[in-house]
Design an enzyme around this catalytic site. Structure first.
Site, PDB file in Angstrom:
ATOM      1  N   LYS A   6       0.837  -1.192   0.000  1.00 24.36           N
ATOM      2  CA  LYS A   6       0.000   0.000   0.000  1.00 24.36           C
ATOM      3  C   LYS A   6       0.877   1.249   0.000  1.00 24.36           C
ATOM      4  O   LYS A   6       1.948   1.286   0.596  1.00 24.36           O
ATOM      5  CB  LYS A   6      -0.928  -0.003   1.225  1.00 24.36           C
ATOM      6  CG  LYS A   6      -1.891  -1.180   1.255  1.00 24.36           C
ATOM      7  CD  LYS A   6      -2.903  -1.087   0.121  1.00 24.36           C
ATOM      8  CE  LYS A   6      -3.864  -2.271   0.106  1.00 24.36           C
ATOM      9  NZ  LYS A   6      -3.275  -3.498  -0.429  1.00 24.36           N
ATOM     10  N   ASP A   7       0.360   2.275  -0.651  1.00 20.72           N
ATOM     11  CA  ASP A   7       1.080   3.525  -0.848  1.00 20.72           C
ATOM     12  C   ASP A   7       1.123   4.344   0.441  1.00 20.72           C
ATOM     13  O   ASP A   7       0.286   4.201   1.327  1.00 20.72           O
ATOM     14  CB  ASP A   7       0.364   4.316  -1.954  1.00 20.72           C
ATOM     15  CG  ASP A   7       1.123   5.538  -2.397  1.00 20.72           C
ATOM     16  OD1 ASP A   7       2.346   5.579  -2.211  1.00 20.72           O
ATOM     17  OD2 ASP A   7       0.489   6.463  -2.931  1.00 20.72           O
ATOM     18  N   ALA A   8       2.113   5.235   0.529  1.00 23.44           N
ATOM     19  CA  ALA A   8       2.218   6.101   1.708  1.00 23.44           C
ATOM     20  C   ALA A   8       1.218   7.245   1.650  1.00 23.44           C
ATOM     21  O   ALA A   8       0.654   7.635   2.675  1.00 23.44           O
ATOM     22  CB  ALA A   8       3.632   6.672   1.816  1.00 23.44           C
TER      23      ALA A   8
END
Length: 402
Positions: A75-77
């Protein structure tokens, strides 16, 4: 890319990820933990943290090794995300006192096996698109309806090509064994680099000043610095490149595979739902592929989005399509002056290849206006990118990571 499945609808424009809460992603589990076993499945909500950053925090707090932990998807930041991490040998009471900034624990339960990449059914997205054009709600609803009927073009998009958008070009240079070009691309084009020290370091490198480049490049750019040190030590371009981490080199090769796949999607965009004789059809329920010998007989299943034409993630073990689809795939590889055997690089860099659907199902899509913004929600299967949906709706040619 300038072609769209929904080309007859004007885009809504707008901006995404202006705030961490604008982009919400929730993993949909493939199975629920059984309640016993040595792995504790921890479901968390995190804000502004990558999956790997979360795992580093958990490993530090709990005294376990990162490599023994498991996850289903990355998952992206720049988002608020809910996902599950598996922790080996951790007791529930250890979790009760656990406190990590920007992380909330939602659930914990035991299971027998480590969570593996891909062990998820899909992802639910809720996205705020800011500053959209007037009267966008109806158009967005119509475009979502088209994609629910025909599927979403399964582009990888720019998030696969690195901060300078050239990771795929590095991959092509590796496959072509043009290691001098690979080094030049890794160091970067100064005109495309925003960070001042990196830009100056790249400028000095291209001027032939290796020492000057090393003096100015930021310490965090370990891979670029390793390249330059290798060249200073008298290594050949090939030796310097192959000294880089294998994981990084495979990332470049994977980006090139993605680039070629995106080209195939683009070439078939006008009839993405239509099976051709010789296609390898992808079954959405289990990921298996089969050869289409009678397109008319199979088209009804494609119309129901049970199956879809697949495209190539080229590799030396990949099964090529036949007929018209096979000609398209082989012609693309010919234009790149490569063959499937080109992906057999050895040294841990062999790329086996696989098939990937040219389109993906979209479910449970909704849209509502919120002032000058739109709130858009939908579900995609694992391995699919929300940017493929947003690209069709916004039509800004802006590909954000997601």
């Amino acid at each position: 890319m300038t072609n769209y499945l929904t080309a007859h609808f004007p885009g809504i424009g707008g901006l995404i990820k202006e705030d961490i809460d604008d982009f919400f992603v929730e993993e949909l589990p493939l199975y629920e933990p059984c309640g016993n076993g040595e792995h504790l499945y921890l479901t968390v909500e995190k804000r502004g943290l990558t999956t790997f950053a979360l795992m580093q925090h958990l490993a530090s707090e709990l005294g376990i090794r990162e490599r023994d932990m498991g996850y289903a998807g990355l998952k992206d930041a720049r988002a608020t995300t809910r996902q599950t991490i598996s922790l080996p040998g951790v007791k529930l009471e250890q979790i009760e006192s656990l406190q990590i900034d920007k992380v909330s624990i939602l659930n914990a339960a035991y299971h027998r096996n480590k969570l593996r990449p891909g062990h998820l059914a899909g992802n639910r997205f809720r996205i705020r698109v800011r500053q959209v054009q007037p009267d966008s709600t109806g158009r967005t609803r119509d475009m979502l309806h088209v994609m629910e009927e025909l599927g979403v073009p399964n582009f990888f998009g720019q998030q696969r090509y690195g901060s300078l958008g050239n990771s795929h070009l590095i991959g092509h240079a590796l496959l072509s064994k043009d290691y001098t070009k690979a080094i030049s691309l890794i160091m970067g084009d100064p005109q495309k680099i925003q960070e001042p020290r990196w830009r100056e370091g790249a400028t000095r490198f291209h001027q032939g000043d290796l020492t000057g480049a090393l003096e100015i490049l930021p310490p965090r750019m370990r891979d670029e610095r390793r390249l330059l040190h290798g060249l200073q030590e008298g290594l050949s371009a090939e030796q310097a490149v192959l000294r880089l981490p294998q994981k990084l080199l495979r990332l470049y090769l994977s980006a090139y595979q993605s680039h070629l796949f995106d080209k195939v999607v683009s070439m078939r965009l006008g009839s993405l739902e239509t099976l051709w004789q010789g296609d390898l059809a992808y079954k959405h329920d289990n990921g298996a592929c089969f050869l289409v010998q009678d397109p008319e007989a199979e088209q009804e299943r494609a119309n129901r989005l049970e199956i879809s034409p697949s495209g190539p993630l080229y590799g030396f073990k990949m099964t090529p399509a036949q007929g018209q689809a096979g000609l398209l795939e082989s012609a693309l590889l010919d234009r790149e002056h490569l063959s499937l055997d080109s992906f057999r690089l050895g040294g841990g860099l062999n790329m086996e290849g696989e098939r990937r659907p040219l389109r993906i199902p979209l479910r449970d899509s909704q849209v509502e206006a919120d002032g000058e913004d739109l709130l858009i929600s939908f579900i995609l299967p694992k391995g699919a990118y929300a940017t493929s949906v947003l690209r069709e709706i916004m039509k800004t040619d802006t590909e954000e990571t997601g």
